[in-house]
Write a protein that holds these residues in place. Structure first.
Motif, mmCIF file in Angstrom:
data_model
loop_
_atom_site.group_PDB
_atom_site.id
_atom_site.type_symbol
_atom_site.label_atom_id
_atom_site.label_comp_id
_atom_site.label_asym_id
_atom_site.label_seq_id
_atom_site.Cartn_x
_atom_site.Cartn_y
_atom_site.Cartn_z
ATOM 1 N N SER A 203 -8.845 6.131 7.839
ATOM 2 C CA SER A 203 -8.406 6.164 9.119
ATOM 3 C C SER A 203 -7.265 5.115 9.374
ATOM 4 O O SER A 203 -6.669 4.761 10.399
ATOM 5 N N ASP A 204 -7.027 4.161 8.264
ATOM 6 C CA ASP A 204 -6.068 3.300 8.322
ATOM 7 C C ASP A 204 -4.808 3.625 7.667
ATOM 8 O O ASP A 204 -3.632 2.620 7.618
ATOM 9 N N GLY A 205 -4.488 4.819 7.485
ATOM 10 C CA GLY A 205 -3.093 5.047 6.976
ATOM 11 C C GLY A 205 -3.098 5.360 5.407
ATOM 12 O O GLY A 205 -2.077 5.372 5.010
ATOM 13 N N THR A 206 -4.202 5.101 4.666
ATOM 14 C CA THR A 206 -4.500 5.283 3.406
ATOM 15 C C THR A 206 -3.796 6.446 2.690
ATOM 16 O O THR A 206 -2.986 6.494 1.718
ATOM 17 N N LYS A 207 -4.308 7.646 3.145
ATOM 18 C CA LYS A 207 -3.677 8.944 2.792
ATOM 19 C C LYS A 207 -2.002 9.181 3.013
ATOM 20 O O LYS A 207 -1.450 9.455 1.856
ATOM 21 N N LYS A 208 -1.419 8.604 3.843
ATOM 22 C CA LYS A 208 -0.263 8.848 4.209
ATOM 23 C C LYS A 208 0.603 7.976 2.891
ATOM 24 O O LYS A 208 1.542 8.249 2.542
ATOM 25 N N PHE A 209 -0.206 6.581 2.849
ATOM 26 C CA PHE A 209 0.342 5.746 1.576
ATOM 27 C C PHE A 209 0.467 6.453 0.380
ATOM 28 O O PHE A 209 1.449 6.612 -0.268
ATOM 29 N N LEU A 210 -0.672 7.227 0.172
ATOM 30 C CA LEU A 210 -0.743 7.531 -1.271
ATOM 31 C C LEU A 210 0.325 8.849 -1.434
ATOM 32 O O LEU A 210 0.724 9.111 -2.395
ATOM 33 N N LYS A 211 0.491 9.628 -0.339
ATOM 34 C CA LYS A 211 1.409 10.784 -0.645
ATOM 35 C C LYS A 211 2.721 10.228 -0.734
ATOM 36 O O LYS A 211 3.376 10.878 -1.559
ATOM 37 N N GLU A 212 2.857 9.328 -0.017
ATOM 38 C CA GLU A 212 4.568 8.782 -0.082
ATOM 39 C C GLU A 212 4.904 8.180 -1.330
ATOM 40 O O GLU A 212 5.947 8.076 -1.744
#
Length: 254
Positions: free
Chosen positions: A40-49
């Motif tokens: 919920s801290d944005g980890t998925k978004k960071f990994l995708k990017e």
């Protein structure tokens, strides 16, 4: 070369440091697979990017199950388990590779040296990601040699994929994760592995267990009973204590 498995639990600031160090300081083009617990801290978004392979669970599965899920995606012959709050120092993987090749068989458990655990004073290099002085750390490390030690049970650790499969990866009863390392080592022992070696010149810096020991994570598991719970599970499962196993089987730190 290696498949690096990293479980993470809302720890993006440290995960960034870890992944950046792998990109910057690795000799080989290693495969990185992260398991995102909650995120919920944005980890998925960071990994995708950043095009980093990951698995995901909406709830906290714990370290062991998270690692096992991510390891299913590994495509190399060598699985390396890492915490998300490690900083990998230059040539960490080259040193492990040379050690592995000198052994010349699959029956090994090799780990890097957590330099701040084995006699390196890091107070002036920063104690968290905010005040981490990377330049000073690397300058000081270049002046110090670390010995090889027998009896390692700690991360980051490297095993052959065949033995990872033989023992079934990490034992998921050790939720949220404390005690799973010596348990994994004992399972490997029972499959005939006798080399449990910390390689002195493969170096990482550890930011003091920011996942399992962080009090802010207490909403996801009971931090207070980590040690006692895992010790009981180990004793019931194997009939010996963790301390006995390390001292009399592995001859740890010799």
């Amino acid at each position: 070369m290696f498949s690096i498995i990293i479980p993470t639990l809302n720890n993006l600031d440290y995960l960034r440091v870890c992944l950046n160090s792998l990109k910057k300081n690795s000799t080989f083009n290693n495969e990185i697979i992260v398991h995102v617990n909650i995120g919920s801290d944005g980890t998925k978004k960071f990994l995708k990017e950043n095009d980093i392979l990951y698995t995901f669970s909406e709830n906290n599965l714990g370290l062991c199950k998270a690692v096992n899920l991510a390891a299913q995606k590994a495509s190399t012959d060598y699985i390396l388990y890492s915490h998300d709050d490690f900083y990998f120092c230059p040539k960490w993987d080259e040193v492990l590779y040379k050690e592995m090749k000198s052994i010349n068989h699959k029956r090994f458990y090799l780990s890097s040296t957590q330099v701040n655990t084995f006699g390196f004073d890091i107070d002036n290099c920063g104690k968290n990601y905010k005040d981490f002085n990377e330049k000073k750390l690397l300058e000081n490390l270049s002046k110090k040699k670390f010995p090889d030690l027998q009896g390692s049970t700690w991360a980051p650790h490297l095993v052959h994929r065949d033995y990872w499969i033989k023992v079934g990866g990490f034992s998921e009863e050790f939720f949220p994760g404390a005690g799973s390392d010596p348990d994994f080592a004992l399972k490997l022992w029972n499959k005939g592995i006798r080399i449990f070696k910390m390689v002195g010149e493969s170096k990482v810096y550890h930011f003091e267990s920011k996942t399992l020991r962080d009090k802010k994570k207490s909403v996801y598991f009971n931090i207070e009973d980590l040690g006692s719970k895992s010790a009981k599970i180990f004793m019931i499962k194997w009939g010996v204590s963790t301390k006995f196993f390390k001292k009399y089987y592995l001859k740890s730190n010799s």
